[in-house]
Design an enzyme around this catalytic site. Sequence first.
Site, PDB file in Angstrom:
ATOM      1  N   ASP A  67     -11.495  34.127  41.681  1.00 20.58           N
ATOM      2  CA  ASP A  67     -10.926  32.962  40.994  1.00 20.58           C
ATOM      3  C   ASP A  67      -9.606  32.479  41.595  1.00 20.58           C
ATOM      4  O   ASP A  67      -9.012  33.146  42.446  1.00 20.58           O
ATOM      5  CB  ASP A  67     -10.732  33.283  39.496  1.00 20.58           C
ATOM      6  CG  ASP A  67     -10.142  34.673  39.255  1.00 20.58           C
ATOM      7  OD1 ASP A  67      -9.495  35.215  40.171  1.00 20.58           O
ATOM      8  OD2 ASP A  67     -10.325  35.216  38.162  1.00 20.58           O
ATOM      9  N   ASN A 131      -9.367  40.523  26.338  1.00 24.51           N
ATOM     10  CA  ASN A 131     -10.409  39.903  25.513  1.00 24.51           C
ATOM     11  C   ASN A 131     -11.802  40.114  26.110  1.00 24.51           C
ATOM     12  O   ASN A 131     -12.767  39.496  25.682  1.00 24.51           O
ATOM     13  CB  ASN A 131     -10.118  38.407  25.330  1.00 24.51           C
ATOM     14  CG  ASN A 131     -10.108  37.645  26.661  1.00 24.51           C
ATOM     15  OD1 ASN A 131     -10.423  38.204  27.703  1.00 24.51           O
ATOM     16  ND2 ASN A 131      -9.744  36.374  26.619  1.00 24.51           N
ATOM     17  N   HIS A 133     -12.681  39.432  29.247  1.00 20.60           N
ATOM     18  CA  HIS A 133     -13.108  38.503  30.301  1.00 20.60           C
ATOM     19  C   HIS A 133     -13.281  39.220  31.639  1.00 20.60           C
ATOM     20  O   HIS A 133     -12.658  40.250  31.889  1.00 20.60           O
ATOM     21  CB  HIS A 133     -12.174  37.284  30.409  1.00 20.60           C
ATOM     22  CG  HIS A 133     -10.842  37.522  31.028  1.00 20.60           C
ATOM     23  ND1 HIS A 133      -9.744  36.743  30.759  1.00 20.60           N
ATOM     24  CD2 HIS A 133     -10.413  38.444  31.931  1.00 20.60           C
ATOM     25  CE1 HIS A 133      -8.726  37.180  31.467  1.00 20.60           C
ATOM     26  NE2 HIS A 133      -9.100  38.202  32.179  1.00 20.60           N
ATOM     27  N   GLU A 138     -14.005  33.374  30.156  1.00 21.68           N
ATOM     28  CA  GLU A 138     -13.438  33.672  28.848  1.00 21.68           C
ATOM     29  C   GLU A 138     -14.543  33.845  27.802  1.00 21.68           C
ATOM     30  O   GLU A 138     -15.692  33.462  28.037  1.00 21.68           O
ATOM     31  CB  GLU A 138     -12.491  32.530  28.448  1.00 21.68           C
ATOM     32  CG  GLU A 138     -11.315  32.321  29.405  1.00 21.68           C
ATOM     33  CD  GLU A 138     -10.213  33.376  29.253  1.00 21.68           C
ATOM     34  OE1 GLU A 138     -10.496  34.536  28.895  1.00 21.68           O
ATOM     35  OE2 GLU A 138      -9.042  33.020  29.515  1.00 21.68           O
TER      36      GLU A 138
HETATM   37  P1  PGA Z   1      -4.765  42.532  34.970  1.00 23.00           P
HETATM   38  O1  PGA Z   1      -5.879  41.448  34.682  1.00 23.00           O
HETATM   39  O2  PGA Z   1      -5.283  43.353  36.074  1.00 23.00           O
HETATM   40  O3  PGA Z   1      -3.562  41.738  35.370  1.00 23.00           O
HETATM   41  O4  PGA Z   1      -4.606  43.291  33.686  1.00 23.00           O
HETATM   42  C1  PGA Z   1      -7.200  41.856  34.652  1.00 23.00           C
HETATM   43  C2  PGA Z   1      -8.052  40.684  34.293  1.00 23.00           C
HETATM   44  O5  PGA Z   1      -7.586  39.822  33.536  1.00 23.00           O
HETATM   45  O6  PGA Z   1      -9.199  40.637  34.765  1.00 23.00           O
END
Ligand code: PGA
Length: 239
Positions: A67, A131, A133, A138
């Site tokens: 992404d 959450n 994702h 999302e």
């Molecule tokens: P993070 O994000 O590694 O910064 O916790 C993980 C994600 O949102 O996939």
Amino acid sequence: MKLISVSDEEELSRIAAEILFTKVKSAKRLVLGLATGKTPQGMYRYLSKYSKEYKQSYTHIHTVNLDEYVGSTTYHTYMEEHLFQHIDIPNDQTHIPDGEAASLIEECSRYEQMIKELGGIDLQVLGIGENGHIGFNEPGTSFDARTHVVQLTDSTLKANAKYFVDSKQPKQAITMGIGTILESREILLLAIGERKANAVKELFKGSLNEEIPATALINHTNVTVLADKGARKLLDKES
Ligand code: PGA
């Protein structure tokens, strides 16, 4: 789904890097799906270190990132800093969605087509959001979704606000879809810390639920989850 239990971030980073490095070393050609965020930083640090120590070449490797923020090059910069500048991968073999593309819709189709032309992803590394994702898919995203533009949720914006102290945080991103991710031949999901415990619990104890995007992985036949003590907290309690 296979679970590898590790004690902490350091051990997780080392083992994840070893898994990737072994593939890089042994494959004739490899399409690696890569993730950004806090979680894989240690893995990239070890991977860069091993690559230097063993003088490992990456000319046979193609990378495809999950992404990028719309109107931003945040994750391009991240990948350069954490991995690409430390290895000899040719620039044109690294792929990240172009968040600055004039037409975001066309960029999404181009990205899908590019993955197809590469022959698909051999190993996709994933983090997991609080959450649930994966990528920037999302809650509520269809499990069939291809690469698309998303509106980020408040929870995600808050979790990532730390990366935008000096600039405005975009509220949209381009992400590989869940359908695209599921076509990867192998998936390695990394989870660190108690904040991820609920999402990890849903992966192992839950069922398919579009409100928790990571549960899409339940039906994939080759998923390994590397989780530290914090991320396993709710699993250990119940087993
Ligand atoms: P993070 O994000 O590694 O910064 O916790 C993980 C994600 O949102 O996939």
